[in-house]
Design an enzyme around this catalytic site. Sequence first.
Site, short mmCIF file in Angstrom:
data_model
loop_
_atom_site.label_atom_id
_atom_site.label_comp_id
_atom_site.label_asym_id
_atom_site.label_seq_id
_atom_site.Cartn_x
_atom_site.Cartn_y
_atom_site.Cartn_z
N HIS A 138 -2.75 10.73 14.15
CA HIS A 138 -2.37 9.94 15.31
C HIS A 138 -3.02 8.59 15.34
O HIS A 138 -2.46 7.63 15.85
CB HIS A 138 -2.61 10.74 16.58
CG HIS A 138 -1.55 11.76 16.67
ND1 HIS A 138 -1.70 13.02 16.16
CD2 HIS A 138 -0.28 11.65 17.05
CE1 HIS A 138 -0.57 13.65 16.29
NE2 HIS A 138 0.32 12.86 16.82
N CYS A 161 14.82 8.81 10.97
CA CYS A 161 13.72 8.15 11.69
C CYS A 161 12.34 8.44 11.10
O CYS A 161 11.34 8.17 11.74
CB CYS A 161 13.75 8.52 13.17
SG CYS A 161 13.40 10.25 13.47
C1 PEP Z 1 9.34 13.09 11.12
O1 PEP Z 1 8.91 14.22 10.91
O2 PEP Z 1 9.89 12.37 10.25
C2 PEP Z 1 9.21 12.48 12.45
C3 PEP Z 1 9.79 11.34 12.73
O3 PEP Z 1 8.42 13.12 13.34
P1 PEP Z 1 6.82 13.06 13.31
O4 PEP Z 1 6.41 12.09 12.24
O5 PEP Z 1 6.38 12.65 14.66
O6 PEP Z 1 6.49 14.48 12.97
#
Ligand code: PEP
Length: 748
Positions: free
Chosen positions: A364, A677
């Site tokens: 994070h 994404c």
């Molecule tokens: C992913 O897993 O690509 C995603 C966008 O979610 P996070 O990175 O928050 O797990």
Amino acid sequence: MPAERTDSDSRKLLRRLRDVLGTKAQGQDRLDQITHLIADSIGTEVCSIYLFRDGDTLELCATEGLKKAAVHMTRMKLGEGLVGRVAKTGLPINTADAPSEKGFRYMPETGEELFSSFLGVPIQRVSEKLGVLVVQSKDARAYSEDEIYALEIVAMVLAEMAELGAFASDGESVGALHRQPVLFRGSTGQEGACEGRVWLHEPRVVVTNPVADDPLFEMDRIREAVGVLRVSVDDLLAAESLDKEQKAVLEAYRMFAHSRGWLRRMEEDIASGLSAEAAVEKEQSAARSRLEQVPDAYLRERLQDLDDLSNRLLRILTGQGKDTGAQMPENPVLVARNIGPAELLEYGRKLKGVVLEEGSVGSHAAIVARALSIPMVIHAEKITHEALNGNAILVDGDQGVVHLRPEDTVARSFRDKIAMQAKAMQRYSSLRDLPAITRDGVRIGLQMNAGLMADLPSLEGSGAEGVGLFRTELQFLVRNHMPRRDELAVLYKRVIEAAKGRPVAFRTLDIGSDKVLPYMKPQDEPNPAMGWRAIRVGLDKPGVLRMQLQALIRASAGRPLSVMFPFVSEHGEFLESRSHMLRELHREKSLGHPVPERLEIGAMLETPSLAYAPDAFFEMADFISIGGNDLKQFFFAADRENERVRKRYDTLNASFLTFLQFIVARCAASNTRLSFCGEDAGRPIEAVAFAAIGLRHLSMRPASIGPVKELLRKIDLAEARSVIETARSAGAGTIRPALTDWLAKQGI
Ligand code: PEP
Ligand code: MG
């Protein structure tokens, strides 16, 4: 060395050493005086000081008794000869017959063949190896335990003196600690480059006086400080919200803190003339050296605990808290072992860069650094030992490289790099209002990922067409309590308003895995990334999910709303999540709240299983967003947080692209909008490949939109597709080389 040395002899010597520190002499003169003093005081023919020239080479820097011509000429590698071995292990070597000792290296220029007995002790401060202190005599005798101890005490004082810069000369001919340029090779946490000055998150404790003027007073100080420490550890242990691991660590702390041996050894050090602070450091270093030799991994892990505990004790003794009153320099670059997202947010945009010894790309702190667009390098090993507040530092987030106290030439070429990046930024901003349209007329929608209020200004600046992923968990993670519905509604409303009519896809809470809420009972899971996380938690304990959905509906206040569920692995989970949404919609309506004029309910495709869900799923989902970070880790069974395996599999691996293409085809068949994404969408070459296999919506961090758009506008997508197909049918493992060659041929 007379065997009957007393504590007061020792104290006398330490005081004489300290007086040397008080003189205005140059570093070399001080070292010469010191070797003379030690040899004279403890009655040996030879006393020599070897200091590190660089991380791997020791140099004879001063001697009493060996040939002076050897000073600054005799060098050895870490581990080489007896001196090198002392430095490497951090443990003393004591022998009556040095030449027949294993590993002895004959150095004719020193004339040391005359001396039979050898005692070498490390000069080290905490885990930092600084050099070796050696005494030698002609008579063949082994030194007693007391004599070894006395020399270790002296070495500790030398270490503190070195730390205070006592041995640095104008010509820098002797161990110039914390003065030389050092290069750290870590990994990229967030791209970008910056130049600034070090700001230590936890400043090193500075011990200004390693020698006790009044041992009785120092004794009282150490006992009192240990008492305070014990109480504070007991208090920590009494806290209710500890998980098993935290408890185990604190139990280990308590064991150290209450260990009678620990306090007794420090008291002995003080009786021999060290100040309370120097005694703490001496025992810290000694325990480290001993534990580092232990093959047992668990015990070695306890080193960190011991360090933390000793540091706490030092802070109690010196009164130096985290806030030392030092002024934050201009253009601060934060240097820390690790940092939590909330702490990083507190520093905010003040920081020019972040350098961590630990950390991971998916952490994070990295997400926050990305949100703030701050260049970040992780895994810069031992930088907190080297860096001092205010040191010049260059951070190259693209290469994962850090230059501490750089040479002028390095700094100059680095500035060129920064200037080039600034020029590129100007180019990108001139593209801001233009669409990402390829030469053959295919339009790709570029949106941004967000999760913090700090992200919102980027909506305007980056040219994003909306927010393709709003990670709602960041708002939960940066608090120390569960946010209330009204708080969330206010926040989501601000996000919707900042988007000015552009779409925002709110992803419901994705916790678990590495995202642990400080106020929720942590789960003890063997493999949290595949454990009880994201929508699995939401469906099993729907209270928070429902509260969040209510907050979203209220925030929309009648405007369109887009919600997606994370980590959906099967159609059933989507059905259930969706019915929660519809139920809340109904409830809000019956309470008289306005409901969104249009509601889209989507799913994140982050596990391969969902790609094979029945048609009914694809027909029901209003949109699907590929969470490439998770999808890739499960496709290759390679932990996204494990730097070693993460980089092993290329995103442009032909099999992975084929799989993505399969998802594109399934969404096309059901006419379901599909976006990507994960972090890879923001890498220009990856973005070209994704567009070529049919993705039309990409969501990425704001800083990536410019570079991605620039490249997309230069290429012909049909050609890119045929490059990929040709490489794939030729059996390429990854199509990256084919794509980069193709781009290079066009001068891109
Ligand atoms: C992913 O897993 O690509 C995603 C966008 O979610 P996070 O990175 O928050 O797990
Ligand atoms: Mg994910």
